[in-house]
Design an enzyme around this catalytic site. Structure first.
Site, PDB file in Angstrom:
ATOM      1  N   ASN A  87       0.863  -1.135  -0.050  1.00 26.85           N
ATOM      2  CA  ASN A  87      -0.062  -0.111   0.204  1.00 26.85           C
ATOM      3  C   ASN A  87       0.841   1.220  -0.016  1.00 26.85           C
ATOM      4  OD1 ASN A  87      -2.492   1.703   0.497  1.00 26.85           O
ATOM      5  ND2 ASN A  87      -1.397   2.058   2.215  1.00 26.85           N
ATOM      6  N   TYR A 150       4.018   9.857 -11.616  1.00 25.10           N
ATOM      7  CA  TYR A 150       3.359   8.989 -10.227  1.00 25.10           C
ATOM      8  C   TYR A 150       2.468   8.118 -11.255  1.00 25.10           C
ATOM      9  CZ  TYR A 150      -0.492   7.853  -7.176  1.00 25.10           C
ATOM     10  OH  TYR A 150      -1.651   7.399  -6.381  1.00 25.10           O
ATOM     11  N   LYS A 154       2.216   3.913 -11.308  1.00 29.70           N
ATOM     12  CA  LYS A 154       1.143   3.248 -10.881  1.00 29.70           C
ATOM     13  C   LYS A 154       0.693   2.145 -12.100  1.00 29.70           C
ATOM     14  CE  LYS A 154       0.359   4.177  -6.696  1.00 29.70           C
ATOM     15  NZ  LYS A 154       0.525   3.630  -5.691  1.00 29.70           N
TER      16      LYS A 154
END
Length: 254
Positions: A87, A150, A154
């Site tokens: 996470n 970012y 991901k």
């Protein structure tokens, strides 16, 4: 498992590791896995709150030495890992041209290479039936101006999830992802506040199609599902916990 029963959802006796568990989604996931019977080991750069896990360490997941110490502590305590929830991550709002090479490297390390490092260290302890859950983002599936690097990391994590699902299938280890969006967390609120402080060519404050924001517990519910036997035949996929944003192609209600 012959049939689905109330006991199917339980995680009694299983060992779970959750990174970035001091607040938000990570904290909600750690508490939910523990509530369903798992032994939980957590880590975060900020000291995880009491009760978030039976083993808690303060560390930066980018620190390979600290992660090895954490992995060894889990090994000595339980000897195995049945559930790994990657996470931990982070971002900041900046145009691509305004992002320095150092800033880019930080985004890469925080959102991708620390995940591969954690998996490498814990994989030897994972038996058949284990589950790896990578927390990605809706930005992995759509354009994200102001978050280009970012979003790229991901998306890389989404690709890694699918590839590892096939590589680890012969070992009986499942690998899936959760892509959250529009969840009310401290991190999300901070990023949104900084976005609103500068002029943007688009409106960042809109509701998802369901008409309301979600909660970290919504992501935790998906993690509990993917961690246990209810998802024993689910691997290489992504659960979008976003109130319909992905289905709408980024469209949101005003």
């Amino acid at each position: 498992m012959a049939a689905v029963s109330p006991d199917t959802i339980l995680l009694t006796g299983r060992v779970a590791v959750v990174t970035g568990a001091a607040r938000g989604i990570g904290l909600a996931v750690a508490e939910a896995l523990g509530a369903f019977g798992a032994h939980v080991a957590v880590c975060d750069r900020v000291k995880p709150p009491h009760g978030s896990g039976k083993l808690a360490m303060t560390l930066d997941v980018r620190d390979h030495v600290a992660v090895e110490v954490f992995a060894q502590a889990v090994r000595e305590r339980w000897g195995r890992v049945d559930i790994l929830v990657n996470n931990a991550g982070g971002t900041f709002h900046a145009g691509f041209a305004d992002t320095s090479p150092r800033g880019e490297q930080i985004l890469i390390e925080e959102n991708f290479t620390q995940v591969t490092g954690m998996i490498r260290r814990l994989l030897p302890m994972m038996p058949p039936g284990a589950s790896i859950i990578n927390v990605t983002s809706s930005e992995a599936h759509q354009a994200a101006p102001g978050f280009a690097v970012y979003a790229a990391m991901k998306a890389a994590l989404e690709s890694l999830t699918k590839s590892l699902a096939l590589e680890l299938a012969p070992r009986g280890i499942r690998v899936n992802a959760i892509a959250p969006d529009a969840l009310q967390t401290e991190g999300e609120a901070g990023v949104r506040e900084r976005m609103l402080a500068r002029p943007l060519p688009y409106d960042p404050v809109r509701l998802p199609p369901l008409g309301h924001m979600g909660d970290p517990c919504d992501a935790a519910g998906a993690a509990v599902f993917l961690a246990g036997d209810l998802a024993r035949f689910v691997t290489g996929t992504t659960v979008h916990v976003d109130g319909g944003i992905s289905a709408a192609g980024g469209w949101r209600r005003r």
